[in-house]
Scaffold this active site. Structure first.
Site, short mmCIF file in Angstrom:
data_model
loop_
_atom_site.label_atom_id
_atom_site.label_comp_id
_atom_site.label_asym_id
_atom_site.label_seq_id
_atom_site.Cartn_x
_atom_site.Cartn_y
_atom_site.Cartn_z
N ASN B 387 0.83 -1.20 0.00
CA ASN B 387 0.00 0.00 0.00
C ASN B 387 0.86 1.25 0.00
OD1 ASN B 387 -1.82 2.05 0.42
ND2 ASN B 387 -2.71 1.23 2.28
N ASP B 388 1.50 1.54 1.13
CA ASP B 388 2.27 2.78 1.27
C ASP B 388 3.33 2.96 0.18
OD1 ASP B 388 0.86 3.61 3.48
OD2 ASP B 388 2.19 2.57 4.88
N VAL B 389 3.92 1.86 -0.24
CA VAL B 389 5.03 1.96 -1.21
C VAL B 389 4.55 2.34 -2.60
CG1 VAL B 389 6.48 0.33 0.05
CG2 VAL B 389 5.00 -0.52 -1.75
N THR B 390 3.21 2.46 -2.77
CA THR B 390 2.69 2.89 -4.08
C THR B 390 1.97 4.23 -3.98
OG1 THR B 390 0.53 1.86 -3.70
CG2 THR B 390 2.23 0.47 -4.68
N SER B 428 1.49 3.38 7.89
CA SER B 428 1.75 4.80 8.14
C SER B 428 0.46 5.52 8.50
CB SER B 428 2.35 5.44 6.90
OG SER B 428 1.40 5.43 5.85
#
Lengths: 105, 460
Positions: B387-390, B428
């Protein structure tokens, strides 16, 4: 091993810094895909501390120091065998496209 | 002679690490490591003072059997906790070796009981201190990764002040120890260091775990170094420094992958507090939901697919089903590749191992900077358990806690498929605007089940 003197310490320090520099360059050359196996290997080799444990466990008879040494040997051995084997397992999975990919199925 | 054999052993360890620069040479590297260790052990057994071969042999057998048993049975998804557990043993072993040296200094030629040389005492204390911290920190990290203890960061008031005071207390104890060489003080140092190890790891959690695991890897190296100085043993110093450097570099790479300084990660508490500030109201936005058939249809009609796996894939054990899906797509003539973010998973390189386990050839698995410029030319991005890494907010929203973090540019591909359990935010606590875009289709459900269903639809 000779008696401790400041000279011995300085030699140790020299070795330490040179090893840090080698470590720095060698580790940066490790491909990111193999960072998990890198942790496996470093884990296994840091257990070279077994050398100290063997020295403590070495003398005959039984005293506190020897028991500590033997415990150290057991703990380090778990790591040495475990670390190298798990790394072996990880590495044997990294295969090339062409060959072997089909065999496992 | 001993020094030469130890030197050979140290060189073999360096080659072991060097071998990891490429998967082809890595297996040989591991063998170098094993040979190095065998040389080190046998060289030490040849010492004149070492006589109790049976006891030592038995200890090695017991430890070796336990280690082998665990290493052969462990699931690859559980690697992070295994590594944490192993680190704790290195730390504990260091404490025991230091204790042994303290109780029998003659065996290590560092003086007599009660009158050990000051230099040796300093080195011994440092080895003990780092070893004990490594031990307790790793035990806690293990608990967090295993799920025995809540993985959430635990923060409380004056945390850093307390840690600093404990650190000062340890320095004071070490000074006291140098003066009176009392066993009580020695064990007090051990106990207080163990406490500090817990306190250092407690505020770190969630996706920061890769940094913690790398950091403890580093500590275990420095602990070995400390013991190496105590015993004036160059092999231990060299190996400890190699491991220490390795862990430090990995920690650096991991923190950079999150655009945070190591200090920031170490101080911890990320994700715990920001939740509220970041939860903007998105209830009125529309999410396009799809099912396995839709996903199969979209990918079947594409020319190229990039798969972005994250920790969710590991949790669901979806790697095999995912590879099967990839294989079918490849047979259809579609280009399938995998994109790995540096901090995907719970330890460095975790995703690569899982994909390798599922027989994905490593040439198809690419790192962020190798593949990021290919997203605009890609038709479908298949994000599974990440999720966060995109999240494009990392590039656009300066107020976002993940601003500045390098991300995989999946939003530049023509369409994005998100396999997720729910709409929940990542660790996050930041909402991902990608979910609400027109070209995004959300596939809700278990990652493994979803892949299996897509495979069924594809082969139908």
């Amino acid at each position: 091993m000779e008696a401790h003197s400041s000279e011995v310490f300085v030699i140790g320090l020299t070795v330490f810094f040179l090893a840090c520099i080698i470590g720095y360059y060698v580790v940066w050359s490790v491909t990111p895909a193999l960072h998990s196996p890198l942790m496996g290997v470093t884990n296994a080799i840091s257990s070279v501390i077994i050398v100290g444990a063997i020295l403590a466990a070495g003398p005959q008879g039984f005293d506190t120091s020897k028991i500590f040494g033997l415990i150290g040997v057991v703990l380090a051995s778990v790591n040495i065998f475990g670390g190298f084997l798990v790394t072996y397992r990880m590495l044997s999975m990294f295969k090339k496209k062409t060959k072997k990919t089909k065999e496992k199925e | 002679m001993v020094a030469i054999l130890y030197l050979i052993s140290a060189l073999l360890f360096i080659f072991a690490l060097r071998g990891l620069s490429h998967p082809e040479s890595s297996r040989m590297g591991n063998i170098f490591g094993v040979i190095g260790m065998i040389i080190a052990v046998f060289t030490t057994l040849m010492f004149k003072s070492v006589l109790s071969y049976y006891e030592i042999g038995a200890a090695i057998l017991v430890g070796g059997a336990i280690g082998s048993f665990i290493a052969l049975r462990i699931e690859m998804t559980a690697l992070p906790q295994l590594v944490a557990a192993f680190h704790s043993l290195v730390g504990l072993a260091a404490v025991f070796v230091a204790a042994a040296a303290f109780y029998d200094p003659v065996a290590f030629s560092i003086g007599k009981v009660g009158s050990i040389k000051t230099a040796s005492l300093v080195e011994m204390s440092i080895g003990t201190f780092i070893g004990a911290i490594t031990f307790s920190g790793s035990v806690l990290a293990f608990g967090k990764l295993q799920g025995t203890i809540s993985g959430k960061p635990i923060v409380f008031k004056f945390q850093h002040l307390i840690n600093a005071l404990i650190f000062l207390l340890i320095i004071f104890l070490i000074v006291l120890f140098l003066i009176n060489q009392s066993p009580t003080i020695f064990w007090t140092i051990v106990i207080v260091s163990i406490l500090l190890g817990f306190l250092v790891v407690i505020p770190i959690g969630g996706a920061d775990m890769p940094v913690v695991v790398s950091m403890l890897n580093s500590y275990s190296g420095w602990a070995a170094c400390g013991i190496g100085f105590t015993l004036s043993n160059n092999l231990l110093i060299i190996t400890g420094a190699l491991v220490g450097a390795s862990g430090a570099i990995l920690s650096y790479i991991m923190s950079k992958g999150m655009n945070r300084s190591i200090i920031n990660v170490v101080l911890g508490g990320f994700g715990g507090e920001q939740d509220t500030s970041a939860s903007k109201d998105n209830s009125d936005k529309i999410v396009k939901q799809g099912n396995a058939e839709d996903a199969a249809y979209i990918m079947k009609n594409a020319d190229s697919v990039i798969i972005v796996p994250g920790y969710g894939m590991a949790v669901a054990q979806a790697q095999h089903a995912l590879r099967e899906m990839g294989d079918i797509l490849k047979k259809e003539g579609i280009e399938v590749r995998y994109a790995i973010h540096p901090v995907a998973g719970r330890m460095p390189g975790h995703m690569n191992v899982l994909l390798a386990e599922a027989n994905v050839p490593y040439e198809e698995v690419l790192e962020l900077d190798e593949i990021n410029h290919d997203f605009p030319m890609t038709e479908v991005s298949f994000v599974i358990g990440a999720n966060d890494v995109t999240n494009p907010a990392a590039k656009t929203d300066e107020s976002s806690p993940i601003f500045g973090m390098p991300i995989l540019d999946v939003e530049k591909s023509q369409s994005v498929l998100f396999v997720k359990r729910s709409m929940a935010t990542g660790y996050s606590g930041v909402d991902n605007e990608l979910f609400y875009r027109d070209n995004t289709t959300m596939l809700f459900g278990d990652a493994k089940k979803m892949c299996e269903d897509i495979v069924k639809s594809l082969s139908a």
